[in-house]
Design a protein around this motif. Structure first.
Motif, PDB file in Angstrom:
ATOM      1  N   SER A 285       0.856  -1.184   0.000  1.00 16.16           N
ATOM      2  CA  SER A 285       0.000   0.000   0.000  1.00 16.16           C
ATOM      3  C   SER A 285       0.888   1.228   0.000  1.00 16.16           C
ATOM      4  O   SER A 285       2.094   1.140   0.271  1.00 16.16           O
ATOM      5  CB  SER A 285      -0.928   0.014   1.220  1.00 16.16           C
ATOM      6  N   LEU A 286       0.291   2.344  -0.320  1.00 14.97           N
ATOM      7  CA  LEU A 286       0.966   3.634  -0.236  1.00 14.97           C
ATOM      8  C   LEU A 286       0.406   4.369   0.968  1.00 14.97           C
ATOM      9  O   LEU A 286      -0.793   4.638   1.036  1.00 14.97           O
ATOM     10  CB  LEU A 286       0.735   4.452  -1.512  1.00 14.97           C
ATOM     11  N   LYS A 287       1.272   4.669   1.931  1.00 16.99           N
ATOM     12  CA  LYS A 287       0.860   5.423   3.112  1.00 16.99           C
ATOM     13  C   LYS A 287       1.748   6.649   3.232  1.00 16.99           C
ATOM     14  O   LYS A 287       2.968   6.554   3.105  1.00 16.99           O
ATOM     15  CB  LYS A 287       0.990   4.571   4.380  1.00 16.99           C
ATOM     16  N   ARG A 288       1.139   7.786   3.466  1.00 15.64           N
ATOM     17  CA  ARG A 288       1.930   8.999   3.646  1.00 15.64           C
ATOM     18  C   ARG A 288       1.181   9.943   4.571  1.00 15.64           C
ATOM     19  O   ARG A 288      -0.040  10.089   4.501  1.00 15.64           O
ATOM     20  CB  ARG A 288       2.258   9.686   2.335  1.00 15.64           C
ATOM     21  N   ALA A 289       1.954  10.569   5.461  1.00 18.01           N
ATOM     22  CA  ALA A 289       1.389  11.567   6.360  1.00 18.01           C
ATOM     23  C   ALA A 289       1.214  12.881   5.607  1.00 18.01           C
ATOM     24  O   ALA A 289       1.966  13.185   4.676  1.00 18.01           O
ATOM     25  CB  ALA A 289       2.290  11.766   7.569  1.00 18.01           C
ATOM     26  N   THR A 290       0.215  13.650   6.003  1.00 23.54           N
ATOM     27  CA  THR A 290      -0.035  14.928   5.341  1.00 23.54           C
ATOM     28  C   THR A 290       0.908  16.024   5.834  1.00 23.54           C
ATOM     29  O   THR A 290       1.034  17.062   5.205  1.00 23.54           O
ATOM     30  CB  THR A 290      -1.489  15.373   5.552  1.00 23.54           C
ATOM     31  N   GLU A 291       1.553  15.779   6.983  1.00 24.72           N
ATOM     32  CA  GLU A 291       2.543  16.706   7.524  1.00 24.72           C
ATOM     33  C   GLU A 291       3.786  15.912   7.899  1.00 24.72           C
ATOM     34  O   GLU A 291       3.699  14.752   8.296  1.00 24.72           O
ATOM     35  CB  GLU A 291       2.031  17.390   8.794  1.00 24.72           C
ATOM     36  N   ALA A 292       4.949  16.551   7.799  1.00 21.05           N
ATOM     37  CA  ALA A 292       6.187  15.929   8.271  1.00 21.05           C
ATOM     38  C   ALA A 292       6.541  16.393   9.670  1.00 21.05           C
ATOM     39  O   ALA A 292       7.369  15.772  10.345  1.00 21.05           O
ATOM     40  CB  ALA A 292       7.329  16.250   7.316  1.00 21.05           C
ATOM     41  N   ALA A 293       5.918  17.488  10.118  1.00 25.24           N
ATOM     42  CA  ALA A 293       6.281  18.077  11.401  1.00 25.24           C
ATOM     43  C   ALA A 293       5.060  18.709  12.059  1.00 25.24           C
ATOM     44  O   ALA A 293       4.176  19.249  11.382  1.00 25.24           O
ATOM     45  CB  ALA A 293       7.375  19.128  11.212  1.00 25.24           C
ATOM     46  N   ARG A 294       5.046  18.612  13.383  1.00 21.85           N
ATOM     47  CA  ARG A 294       4.116  19.365  14.219  1.00 21.85           C
ATOM     48  C   ARG A 294       4.936  19.947  15.367  1.00 21.85           C
ATOM     49  O   ARG A 294       6.163  19.823  15.385  1.00 21.85           O
ATOM     50  CB  ARG A 294       2.986  18.471  14.732  1.00 21.85           C
ATOM     51  N   ARG A 320      17.500  10.411   3.321  1.00 18.34           N
ATOM     52  CA  ARG A 320      17.451  11.862   3.075  1.00 18.34           C
ATOM     53  C   ARG A 320      16.683  12.593   4.179  1.00 18.34           C
ATOM     54  O   ARG A 320      16.958  13.767   4.458  1.00 18.34           O
ATOM     55  CB  ARG A 320      16.857  12.145   1.691  1.00 18.34           C
ATOM     56  N   ASP A 321      15.705  11.922   4.816  1.00 21.60           N
ATOM     57  CA  ASP A 321      15.088  12.494   6.022  1.00 21.60           C
ATOM     58  C   ASP A 321      16.165  12.749   7.075  1.00 21.60           C
ATOM     59  O   ASP A 321      16.220  13.811   7.706  1.00 21.60           O
ATOM     60  CB  ASP A 321      14.046  11.535   6.616  1.00 21.60           C
ATOM     61  N   ILE A 322      17.002  11.744   7.295  1.00 19.59           N
ATOM     62  CA  ILE A 322      18.072  11.835   8.298  1.00 19.59           C
ATOM     63  C   ILE A 322      19.072  12.922   7.924  1.00 19.59           C
ATOM     64  O   ILE A 322      19.496  13.722   8.772  1.00 19.59           O
ATOM     65  CB  ILE A 322      18.761  10.462   8.444  1.00 19.59           C
ATOM     66  N   PHE A 323      19.442  12.961   6.650  1.00 17.26           N
ATOM     67  CA  PHE A 323      20.378  13.982   6.171  1.00 17.26           C
ATOM     68  C   PHE A 323      19.818  15.379   6.422  1.00 17.26           C
ATOM     69  O   PHE A 323      20.531  16.274   6.908  1.00 17.26           O
ATOM     70  CB  PHE A 323      20.633  13.757   4.685  1.00 17.26           C
ATOM     71  N   SER A 324      18.535  15.568   6.128  1.00 11.50           N
ATOM     72  CA  SER A 324      17.908  16.881   6.327  1.00 11.50           C
ATOM     73  C   SER A 324      17.953  17.295   7.791  1.00 11.50           C
ATOM     74  O   SER A 324      18.320  18.431   8.120  1.00 11.50           O
ATOM     75  CB  SER A 324      16.450  16.834   5.851  1.00 11.50           C
ATOM     76  N   LEU A 325      17.572  16.387   8.679  1.00 15.44           N
ATOM     77  CA  LEU A 325      17.561  16.722  10.103  1.00 15.44           C
ATOM     78  C   LEU A 325      18.975  16.969  10.629  1.00 15.44           C
ATOM     79  O   LEU A 325      19.189  17.869  11.447  1.00 15.44           O
ATOM     80  CB  LEU A 325      16.879  15.607  10.899  1.00 15.44           C
ATOM     81  N   CYS A 338      13.031  23.697  18.026  1.00 12.71           N
ATOM     82  CA  CYS A 338      12.416  25.015  17.823  1.00 12.71           C
ATOM     83  C   CYS A 338      11.552  25.042  16.562  1.00 12.71           C
ATOM     84  O   CYS A 338      11.677  24.196  15.674  1.00 12.71           O
ATOM     85  CB  CYS A 338      13.480  26.099  17.761  1.00 12.71           C
ATOM     86  N   TYR A 339      10.702  26.048  16.492  1.00 11.65           N
ATOM     87  CA  TYR A 339       9.776  26.166  15.358  1.00 11.65           C
ATOM     88  C   TYR A 339      10.527  26.307  14.043  1.00 11.65           C
ATOM     89  O   TYR A 339      10.119  25.746  13.023  1.00 11.65           O
ATOM     90  CB  TYR A 339       8.857  27.375  15.579  1.00 11.65           C
ATOM     91  N   GLN A 340      11.640  27.052  14.064  1.00 13.59           N
ATOM     92  CA  GLN A 340      12.399  27.257  12.831  1.00 13.59           C
ATOM     93  C   GLN A 340      12.894  25.921  12.267  1.00 13.59           C
ATOM     94  O   GLN A 340      12.876  25.700  11.063  1.00 13.59           O
ATOM     95  CB  GLN A 340      13.584  28.195  13.082  1.00 13.59           C
ATOM     96  N   LEU A 341      13.304  25.005  13.153  1.00 14.03           N
ATOM     97  CA  LEU A 341      13.785  23.696  12.696  1.00 14.03           C
ATOM     98  C   LEU A 341      12.646  22.850  12.154  1.00 14.03           C
ATOM     99  O   LEU A 341      12.754  22.278  11.066  1.00 14.03           O
ATOM    100  CB  LEU A 341      14.508  22.977  13.836  1.00 14.03           C
ATOM    101  N   THR A 342      11.560  22.743  12.897  1.00 16.17           N
ATOM    102  CA  THR A 342      10.465  21.876  12.446  1.00 16.17           C
ATOM    103  C   THR A 342       9.832  22.401  11.155  1.00 16.17           C
ATOM    104  O   THR A 342       9.465  21.617  10.271  1.00 16.17           O
ATOM    105  CB  THR A 342       9.402  21.729  13.540  1.00 16.17           C
ATOM    106  N   LYS A 343       9.735  23.721  11.039  1.00 20.85           N
ATOM    107  CA  LYS A 343       9.190  24.304   9.810  1.00 20.85           C
ATOM    108  C   LYS A 343      10.105  24.005   8.623  1.00 20.85           C
ATOM    109  O   LYS A 343       9.636  23.610   7.536  1.00 20.85           O
ATOM    110  CB  LYS A 343       9.022  25.816   9.975  1.00 20.85           C
TER     111      LYS A 343
END
Length: 413
Positions: A285-294, A320-325, A338-343
């Protein structure tokens, strides 16, 4: 590694999920940030210990690592310990069974020694386990085995986390990397979209009579794609997309019956199949969240995106998720939640995720369609790739993850 339970333990970061994505994230962040303190909450009932990781989290499956992902693993100081377990993909043949369309990708055409690597998940688990033991000894990494998050109470500056064991944690950031069936994702209020492909994947390791010569094969069949990826010790890693009924039938066949059916479906270009290991079937199946961050919470890996294995993109997307973080933590060390990071994480991950989902989902629907007109169109496209080197380069860069990594570097540094 031993359990560490204490009331209101103060941490910089908590990772929900100690599988491949969560453990790799922990290693990368702890290696790059000497003052960071984090914990991993692992819910698996099959416990890891000081000698070995959980067999649920690090099982006998194999994954394809794109060239860009291998470069990141080299950058993080891991590939030198993994490369002996990897098998290079030097050539890829893509074909449509019963039709004229074929295309070929060769590493030498892109001035590379390999387009990617195939490695068994257990090998990654062993290396990460040994690396993480060092941080546990330092007191920078705490493990909560056979445990799970029972409640979240976010405040402006902290994420207060209650575990089922009774342990209480406070963290600047919670990263959820529990896989596609993540309970903590639901607790944190993320919305999930899901599409059932009405297909099952049968996976197994296949022994060969002769060398595979580092060739990978992706063959599209009427039931879906069949992928054979080169492994060490003269083996292929098989991912065979089937209807649920066909998957059940092949699962229960004798080894000889199964190998005969596979040989007929795959043809003989990939060689003569001699033996088969344990067969495992799972629904697709294809599953994906509508947001990556809250607020002070991120999703990562299959908790954020759970894809069809058609192009082997799932774990490469997680890398690439790990690389981004990891890039973002370098810029926000004072407050890692902080908000700047999650955004910025959301802005970086959603476009990459959506592009890969569009690519893989389109392939599934295009090559699982029996329409003659669709067959003509896709085969013309495969044939045309061989006549257009520039277009083939675009396809290869997408498969190798190179464009996405360049874009992330430009966006986040």
């Amino acid at each position: 590694m031993s359990d560490t339970h204490s009331a209101e333990q103060a941490l910089d970061l908590v990772i929900a999920g100690g599988g491949m994505a969560g453990s790799l994230l922990a290693y990368v962040l702890l290696s790059q940030n000497p003052a960071l303190k984090l914990a991993i909450v692992e819910q698996s009932p099959v416990l890891g210990n000081d000698e070995q990781p959980s067999k649920v989290s690090f099982d006998s499956r194999s994954i394809a690592l794109a060239h860009g992902s291998v470069e990141l693993l080299q950058q993080w100081g891991l590939w030198q310990d993994l490369k002996q377990s990897g098998c290079a993909i030097e050539h890829i043949q893509i074909s449509d069974r019963g039709h004229f369309g074929k295309t070929y990708l060769n590493a030498t055409d892109h001035q590379l020694s390999a387009l990617g690597q195939v490695i068994e998940v257990e090998a990654i688990g062993e290396v990460l386990w040994q690396k993480l033991k060092h941080f546990t000894t330092q007191g920078r990494l705490s493990w909560f085995y056979k445990d799970a998050i029972s409640a979240l109470n976010p405040t402006t500056e902290l994420q207060h986390i209650s575990l089922k064991s009774g342990a209480q944690l406070q963290s600047k950031l919670l990263v959820i990397a529990e896989g596609g069936l993540s309970p903590s994702r639901t607790l944190a209020g993320f919305e999930l979209k899901s599409d059932d492909y009405q297909q099952h994947a049968l996976i197994a390791n296949i022994g060969l009579a002769d060398s595979h010569q580092h060739k990978a094969f992706e063959r599209f069949t009427p039931t879906g794609p069949l992928a054979l990826l080169p492994l060490t010790r003269q083996r292929y890693s098989l991912v065979w997309t089937l209807t649920p009924e066909q998957a059940a039938q092949h699962l229960n066949q004798s080894d000889a019956e199964f190998l005969a059916a596979l040989q007929q479906a795959a043809g003989h270009r990939a060689g003569v199949f001699k033996s088969v290991g344990q067969r495992v079937v799972y629904p697709l199946s294809l599953k994906r969240a509508t947001e990556a961050a809250r607020h002070r919470t991120l999703l990562l890996g299959n908790s954020l995106h759970n894809l069809h294995p058609i192009a082997g993109q799932g774990f490469n997307l997680a890398i690439r998720d790990i690389f981004s973080l990891s890039l973002l933590l370098q810029k926000h060390q004072t407050d890692v939640g902080c908000y700047q990071l999650t955004k910025a994480y959301q802005q970086a991950r959603l476009p990459d995720m959506q592009q890969v989902i569009l690519y893989t989902d389109s392939l599934v629907r295009l090559f699982s369609n029996s329409s003659r007109l669709m067959a003509l169109g896709r085969n013309t496209g495969l044939f045309g790739l061989n006549l257009c080197p520039d277009l083939k380069q675009v396809v290869a860069n997408q498969a190798m993850g190179l464009n996405s990594i360049r874009q992330l570097k430009a966006l986040l540094t």
